[in-house]
Write a protein that holds these residues in place. Structure first.
Motif, PDB file in Angstrom:
ATOM      1  N   SER A  77       0.927  -1.227  -0.058  1.00 32.43           N
ATOM      2  CA  SER A  77      -0.103   0.077  -0.187  1.00 32.43           C
ATOM      3  C   SER A  77       0.614   1.226   0.019  1.00 32.43           C
ATOM      4  N   SER A  78       1.858   1.190   0.651  1.00 31.26           N
ATOM      5  CA  SER A  78       3.006   2.430   0.475  1.00 31.26           C
ATOM      6  C   SER A  78       3.371   2.709  -0.618  1.00 31.26           C
ATOM      7  N   PHE A 132      -6.251  -0.119  -4.719  1.00 31.56           N
ATOM      8  CA  PHE A 132      -7.026  -0.720  -3.583  1.00 31.56           C
ATOM      9  C   PHE A 132      -6.131  -1.392  -2.737  1.00 31.56           C
ATOM     10  N   SER A 133      -6.129  -0.985  -1.367  1.00 32.14           N
ATOM     11  CA  SER A 133      -5.312  -1.536  -0.578  1.00 32.14           C
ATOM     12  C   SER A 133      -5.347  -2.770   0.183  1.00 32.14           C
ATOM     13  N   GLU A 134      -6.711  -3.396  -0.044  1.00 30.99           N
ATOM     14  CA  GLU A 134      -7.026  -4.593   0.417  1.00 30.99           C
ATOM     15  C   GLU A 134      -7.949  -5.399  -0.612  1.00 30.99           C
ATOM     16  N   ALA A 135      -7.366  -6.320  -1.216  1.00 35.16           N
ATOM     17  CA  ALA A 135      -8.272  -6.824  -2.300  1.00 35.16           C
ATOM     18  C   ALA A 135      -9.421  -7.911  -1.972  1.00 35.16           C
ATOM     19  N   LYS A 136      -9.086  -8.240  -0.719  1.00 37.26           N
ATOM     20  CA  LYS A 136     -10.240  -9.197  -0.068  1.00 37.26           C
ATOM     21  C   LYS A 136     -11.937  -8.343  -0.178  1.00 37.26           C
ATOM     22  N   SER A 137     -11.720  -7.520   0.386  1.00 37.61           N
ATOM     23  CA  SER A 137     -13.204  -6.732   0.439  1.00 37.61           C
ATOM     24  C   SER A 137     -13.709  -6.417  -1.362  1.00 37.61           C
ATOM     25  N   LEU A 138     -12.902  -6.057  -1.964  1.00 40.84           N
ATOM     26  CA  LEU A 138     -13.051  -5.529  -3.338  1.00 40.84           C
ATOM     27  C   LEU A 138     -13.388  -6.812  -4.091  1.00 40.84           C
ATOM     28  N   SER A 184      -2.578  -6.903  -2.235  1.00 42.00           N
ATOM     29  CA  SER A 184      -3.218  -8.117  -1.436  1.00 42.00           C
ATOM     30  C   SER A 184      -2.126  -9.046  -0.518  1.00 42.00           C
ATOM     31  N   THR A 185      -2.511  -9.521   0.441  1.00 43.98           N
ATOM     32  CA  THR A 185      -1.576 -10.677   0.984  1.00 43.98           C
ATOM     33  C   THR A 185      -2.265 -11.910   0.361  1.00 43.98           C
ATOM     34  N   LEU A 186      -1.530 -13.163   0.458  1.00 47.72           N
ATOM     35  CA  LEU A 186      -1.872 -14.232  -0.363  1.00 47.72           C
ATOM     36  C   LEU A 186      -3.127 -15.055   0.268  1.00 47.72           C
TER      37      LEU A 186
END
Length: 218
Positions: A77-78, A132-138, A184-186
């Motif tokens: 994200s940074s 998008f800093s977090e893919a899970k919610s997306l 995203s993390t895996l």
């Protein structure tokens, strides 16, 4: 995919503006592969439809999408926010029809309606860079009855024209050119989407991907 190796000597691979960008931000000590892809994301989203590659039977426009994968704290994200706040926002300020929200959310109201309203004001081209800093919610959300991945594939593939009939009526967006940066993390990624939809459905094939397991100084 750039996989867990980084770009130890980016000047060997990256030239021009993107090379200058990578050299300028490498002091952050986030993986250089992330900076390389974010530089491409920023540059191509800002060029938009002002340049094109003519291919037999079709025109290829430059905006491309990138995916940054890695453990928490590695700098996904940074790296994305450096490109978004340091390049995209300043360069697109005052540019009508260009959308680059922070903390972007995918909803029909949140995306398609502003695009359609911009065209109703007479704008001929709709452009954007969405991070998008977090893919899970997306990736676990939906647009109406449609999976978010199919919606994004339609937006990325059918840039010359996007049609939608949903809760807000019939909407048509012409000359749509957007680029995505998804972090995203895996594990959450595996949990939120099925391999068939993510890979076989072609979503990930539309991205340049970097996977890093640690920062360069670790």
């Amino acid at each position: 995919m750039i996989e867990s190796t980084g770009l130890k000597n980016p000047e060997q691979y990256v030239t021009g503006w993107v090379g200058d960008y990578v050299q300028a931000v490498r002091v952050t000590r986030f993986p250089l592969s992330f900076h390389f892809l974010c530089g491409l994301w920023a540059l191509t989203s800002l060029v938009g439809r002002r340049g094109r590659l003519r291919r037999p039977g079709f025109d290829l426009y430059p905006p491309l999408s990138v995916m940054l994968l890695g453990d928490s704290g590695v700098g996904k994200s940074s790296a994305m926010n450096l490109a978004l706040r340091g390049v995209i926002h300043p360069a697109s300020e005052g540019r009508e029809g260009f959308f680059a929200p922070e903390g972007a959310r995918i909803t029909e109201r949140g995306l398609i309606n502003p695009w359609a309203k911009a065209q109703q004001r007479g704008l001929k081209v709709i452009e954007g860079a969405y991070g998008f800093s977090e893919a899970k919610s997306l990736l676990s959300s939906r647009v109406g009855a449609e999976s978010i991945m199919q919606f994004l594939i339609d937006c990325l593939d059918h840039g010359s024209k996007y049609d939608s009939t949903g809760a807000y009526g019939e909407l048509e967006v012409a000359n749509l050119t957007i680029a995505l940066c998804v972090c995203s993390t895996l594990d959450p990624l595996r949990e939120s989407v099925s391999p068939g939809e993510f890979v076989d459905g072609g979503f990930v094939h539309r991205f340049l991907v970097a996977h890093e397991i640690k920062r360069p100084q670790d």
